[in-house]
Scaffold this motif. Sequence first.
Motif, PDB file in Angstrom:
ATOM      1  N   GLN A  79     -11.140  -8.160  -1.842  1.00 18.39           N
ATOM      2  CA  GLN A  79     -10.305  -9.004  -2.675  1.00 18.39           C
ATOM      3  C   GLN A  79     -10.555 -10.462  -2.312  1.00 18.39           C
ATOM      4  O   GLN A  79     -10.411 -10.858  -1.156  1.00 18.39           O
ATOM      5  CB  GLN A  79      -8.825  -8.684  -2.502  1.00 18.39           C
ATOM      6  CG  GLN A  79      -7.935  -9.504  -3.416  1.00 18.39           C
ATOM      7  CD  GLN A  79      -6.485  -9.082  -3.332  1.00 18.39           C
ATOM      8  OE1 GLN A  79      -6.170  -8.078  -2.714  1.00 18.39           O
ATOM      9  NE2 GLN A  79      -5.592  -9.849  -3.938  1.00 18.39           N
ATOM     10  N   TYR A  84     -10.743  -8.144  -7.197  1.00 22.54           N
ATOM     11  CA  TYR A  84     -11.435  -7.157  -6.380  1.00 22.54           C
ATOM     12  C   TYR A  84     -12.905  -7.095  -6.768  1.00 22.54           C
ATOM     13  O   TYR A  84     -13.258  -7.162  -7.949  1.00 22.54           O
ATOM     14  CB  TYR A  84     -10.827  -5.770  -6.573  1.00 22.54           C
ATOM     15  CG  TYR A  84      -9.844  -5.388  -5.505  1.00 22.54           C
ATOM     16  CD1 TYR A  84     -10.254  -5.211  -4.189  1.00 22.54           C
ATOM     17  CD2 TYR A  84      -8.502  -5.199  -5.811  1.00 22.54           C
ATOM     18  CE1 TYR A  84      -9.349  -4.860  -3.205  1.00 22.54           C
ATOM     19  CE2 TYR A  84      -7.590  -4.835  -4.833  1.00 22.54           C
ATOM     20  CZ  TYR A  84      -8.021  -4.670  -3.530  1.00 22.54           C
ATOM     21  OH  TYR A  84      -7.125  -4.334  -2.566  1.00 22.54           O
ATOM     22  N   ARG A 109     -13.812  -0.905  -8.277  1.00 21.25           N
ATOM     23  CA  ARG A 109     -13.641  -0.705  -6.841  1.00 21.25           C
ATOM     24  C   ARG A 109     -13.983   0.752  -6.563  1.00 21.25           C
ATOM     25  O   ARG A 109     -13.613   1.642  -7.323  1.00 21.25           O
ATOM     26  CB  ARG A 109     -12.194  -0.964  -6.426  1.00 21.25           C
ATOM     27  CG  ARG A 109     -11.911  -0.544  -4.995  1.00 21.25           C
ATOM     28  CD  ARG A 109     -10.432  -0.474  -4.674  1.00 21.25           C
ATOM     29  NE  ARG A 109     -10.262   0.173  -3.392  1.00 21.25           N
ATOM     30  CZ  ARG A 109     -10.444  -0.433  -2.229  1.00 21.25           C
ATOM     31  NH1 ARG A 109     -10.778  -1.702  -2.189  1.00 21.25           N
ATOM     32  NH2 ARG A 109     -10.299   0.227  -1.099  1.00 21.25           N
ATOM     33  N   ASN A 128     -10.976  -2.414 -11.867  1.00 20.21           N
ATOM     34  CA  ASN A 128     -10.115  -3.412 -11.246  1.00 20.21           C
ATOM     35  C   ASN A 128     -10.211  -4.751 -11.954  1.00 20.21           C
ATOM     36  O   ASN A 128      -9.904  -5.789 -11.381  1.00 20.21           O
ATOM     37  CB  ASN A 128     -10.468  -3.582  -9.765  1.00 20.21           C
ATOM     38  CG  ASN A 128      -9.699  -2.612  -8.892  1.00 20.21           C
ATOM     39  OD1 ASN A 128      -8.484  -2.685  -8.775  1.00 20.21           O
ATOM     40  ND2 ASN A 128     -10.404  -1.681  -8.304  1.00 20.21           N
TER      41      ASN A 128
END
Length: 371
Positions: A79, A84, A109, A128
Amino acid sequence: MKRSRRLALFAGTTLALGAVAAAGIAAVGPGEHRAASVAGAAATTWPLVQSSPKSDTGTSLSGLAAAPDGTMWAAGGRQATGVYKPILQRLTGSTWSNVALPAAAAPYRFNAAAATSASNLWLAAQLNASGDSHAVLHWNGKAWRTFKAPLSFQPQDIATTGPSNTWAVSASAAKHWNGKSWASTPIGIKPRAITAVSATSAWAVGWAGEGLPATAHWNGTKWTTIPFPKVAGTVRGEIASALTDVYAASGKNVWAVGTARVSDGAGKTASRAILAHWNGTKWTTALGASGTYMTLVASDGAGGIWVYGSGAMRHRTAAGVWSGKKLSQPAGTTVNPSELALRPGTTTMWAVGWTSNSATGWADLAHWRSN
């Protein structure tokens, strides 16, 4: 300074496990277990051999793949500035190095990884960023291929026995890759983990029904729910009693771990670790003391198993002898291992996950090694 209490982890069960001790910890929510010492094992640890660069602001590893040729990958996410980004690492010697990823991987992710060689790596990917799909990624040794999955199917675990036999599971479904296409297969449980022995044998574990631990077996044609022993006193609630990991040495030697939510008879609910074994005919189980839990299980390469639970690693030899070790824990942090695997061709076990800073809450990816 923490003090550990000696507790009999398994007692009054049909599964002969040998002697093992567990540390007592306060029951907390999923993913929030506080690390605790292992009774009788305070002098031995798995060292933390690699963590995040200091420039990182939040990294974690959720997948670990070990191929028979000794190739290992670790996968997760980072992050930075609220976004992310996926992470993939490969083990070279004793060092983990970042692997370049295709642009198509950027929105995701990685939740899990599986491999059979340096040219057959599969990654379960969760969206993400803005987009319309989750995904499964495949590396064939030369190029990446991305298979999109609908938002209703979030891949959380993956297993493979070769380029033409791969499984991905979400919280309520399973999909199978036959080398040409993906097909949905009714599974009958809510899977948390999956392992594959061959094209005609795979195991999934999780929960079903009224929040009870459950298992299912693939025979090459269909999934069949396999009866699992009832855990006396199981309490229905927001947190289901479930199996969270599975390892199959063969069709007649399968291990699973998890946690049951059980009434203590006085109006309170506590967690109790579950260790289960399949002998080809039936499952037998052992329960931990009140306040214990188990999340990971893996082969030790010599007929035994390693498990993670109640804040520590525990080893069971093929003869049933137990011992325990701690994971190295930097000051001011908690440890959160997410996957565990033996590096084929060696006696070295690896665990990956993250450490959480108790003051800031930030996570740093982590690699632990047994020796």
